[in-house]
Design a protein around this motif. Structure first.
Motif, PDB file in Angstrom:
ATOM      1  N   VAL A   1       2.721  15.332  -3.410  1.00 15.89           N
ATOM      2  CA  VAL A   1       2.030  16.587  -3.070  1.00 15.89           C
ATOM      3  C   VAL A   1       0.951  16.311  -2.034  1.00 15.89           C
ATOM      4  N   LEU A   2       0.181  15.257  -2.235  1.00 15.07           N
ATOM      5  CA  LEU A   2      -0.872  14.915  -1.286  1.00 15.07           C
ATOM      6  C   LEU A   2      -0.266  14.594   0.087  1.00 15.07           C
ATOM      7  N   ARG A   3       0.832  13.861   0.116  1.00 16.42           N
ATOM      8  CA  ARG A   3       1.518  13.544   1.376  1.00 16.42           C
ATOM      9  C   ARG A   3       1.949  14.822   2.090  1.00 16.42           C
TER      10      ARG A   3
ATOM     11  N   ARG B   1      -3.646   4.934   9.874  1.00 17.52           N
ATOM     12  CA  ARG B   1      -2.848   5.289   8.706  1.00 17.52           C
ATOM     13  C   ARG B   1      -3.779   5.734   7.582  1.00 17.52           C
ATOM     14  N   VAL B   2      -3.229   6.563   6.704  1.00 15.21           N
ATOM     15  CA  VAL B   2      -3.941   7.035   5.524  1.00 15.21           C
ATOM     16  C   VAL B   2      -3.211   6.453   4.330  1.00 15.21           C
ATOM     17  N   VAL B   3      -3.964   5.750   3.480  1.00 12.06           N
ATOM     18  CA  VAL B   3      -3.359   5.142   2.295  1.00 12.06           C
ATOM     19  C   VAL B   3      -4.049   5.645   1.040  1.00 12.06           C
ATOM     20  N   LEU B   4      -3.273   5.728  -0.026  1.00 13.47           N
ATOM     21  CA  LEU B   4      -3.803   6.068  -1.342  1.00 13.47           C
ATOM     22  C   LEU B   4      -4.234   4.772  -1.998  1.00 13.47           C
TER      23      LEU B   4
ATOM     24  N   GLU C   1       0.833  -1.194   0.000  1.00 14.99           N
ATOM     25  CA  GLU C   1       0.000   0.000   0.000  1.00 14.99           C
ATOM     26  C   GLU C   1       0.873   1.252   0.000  1.00 14.99           C
ATOM     27  N   THR C   2       0.323   2.315  -0.542  1.00 16.28           N
ATOM     28  CA  THR C   2       0.989   3.605  -0.544  1.00 16.28           C
ATOM     29  C   THR C   2       0.519   4.378   0.681  1.00 16.28           C
ATOM     30  N   VAL C   3       1.347   4.374   1.730  1.00 20.39           N
ATOM     31  CA  VAL C   3       1.000   5.064   2.969  1.00 20.39           C
ATOM     32  C   VAL C   3       1.359   6.536   2.807  1.00 20.39           C
ATOM     33  N   LEU C   4       0.371   7.396   3.015  1.00 22.39           N
ATOM     34  CA  LEU C   4       0.572   8.835   2.905  1.00 22.39           C
ATOM     35  C   LEU C   4       0.865   9.475   4.254  1.00 22.39           C
ATOM     36  N   TRP C   5       0.358   8.867   5.324  1.00 21.37           N
ATOM     37  CA  TRP C   5       0.513   9.413   6.677  1.00 21.37           C
ATOM     38  C   TRP C   5       0.161   8.298   7.652  1.00 21.37           C
ATOM     39  N   GLN C   6       0.799   8.294   8.823  1.00 19.83           N
ATOM     40  CA  GLN C   6       0.394   7.346   9.863  1.00 19.83           C
ATOM     41  C   GLN C   6       0.866   7.794  11.228  1.00 19.83           C
ATOM     42  N   ASP C   7       0.165   7.300  12.233  1.00 20.03           N
ATOM     43  CA  ASP C   7       0.601   7.418  13.617  1.00 20.03           C
ATOM     44  C   ASP C   7       0.393   6.048  14.250  1.00 20.03           C
ATOM     45  N   ARG C   8       0.492   5.962  15.550  1.00 19.10           N
ATOM     46  CA  ARG C   8       0.340   4.658  16.206  1.00 19.10           C
ATOM     47  C   ARG C   8      -1.083   4.110  16.082  1.00 19.10           C
ATOM     48  N   SER C   9      -2.054   4.968  15.888  1.00 21.50           N
ATOM     49  CA  SER C   9      -3.458   4.556  15.886  1.00 21.50           C
ATOM     50  C   SER C   9      -4.038   4.287  14.504  1.00 21.50           C
TER      51      SER C   9
END
Length: 141
Positions: free
Chosen positions: A125-127, A23-26, A13-21
């Motif tokens: 850019v989105l990241r 994640r945001v994927v494209l 998966e293309t992870v754009l953002w994450q924390d311990r709780s």
């Protein structure tokens, strides 16, 4: 034995953002550029399985992704969906919609009405924009 959860054990998966709780994927669907999923990291089936603070954190992320997508892509509409019928793991679909996409104004899962207009999204850019609209990586709700 049940098959492993694809959201617990993601494959490429293309992870754009994450924390311990969470994640945001494209999603990477060429017919719906910018389509993202906000996925709760722990395997829980329902929003009410989360604590009130966890629910607030998750929804802040969903709204932050919507904000970033509106800024980057300027869509006609944003669709938000939390289904989980096939994968009982809390996640939200955040889908930019355009008047000339394949299924508009119907849901993206409906039969296409037309060949959608070609569009793309630059993941870098989105990241970057997500980095400014979501909490600092590593923070958690």
């Amino acid at each position: 034995m049940n098959a492993p959860c694809p959201l617990c054990q993601p494959d490429r998966e293309t992870v754009l953002w994450q924390d311990r709780s969470a994640r945001v994927v494209l999603v990477g669907d060429p017919a719906y550029p910018g389509f993202c999923r906000v996925i709760w990291q722990a395997h829980v089936a329902e929003m009410t399985d989360l604590t009130p603070a966890q629910r607030r954190h998750l929804m802040e992320l969903v709204f932050g992704v919507e904000t970033a997508l509106r800024q980057v892509l300027r869509p006609t509409k944003i669709n938000l969906a939390s289904l989980g019928n096939q994968v009982p793991h809390v996640h939200w679909h955040v889908i930019p919609r355009f008047a000339d996409d394949a299924s508009f104004p119907d849901a993206i899962w409906a039969a296409p009405r037309r060949a959608g207009a070609p569009r793309s999204v630059d993941a870098a850019v989105l990241r970057q924009v997500l980095g400014s609209t979501l909490p600092a990586a590593g923070e958690t709700g």
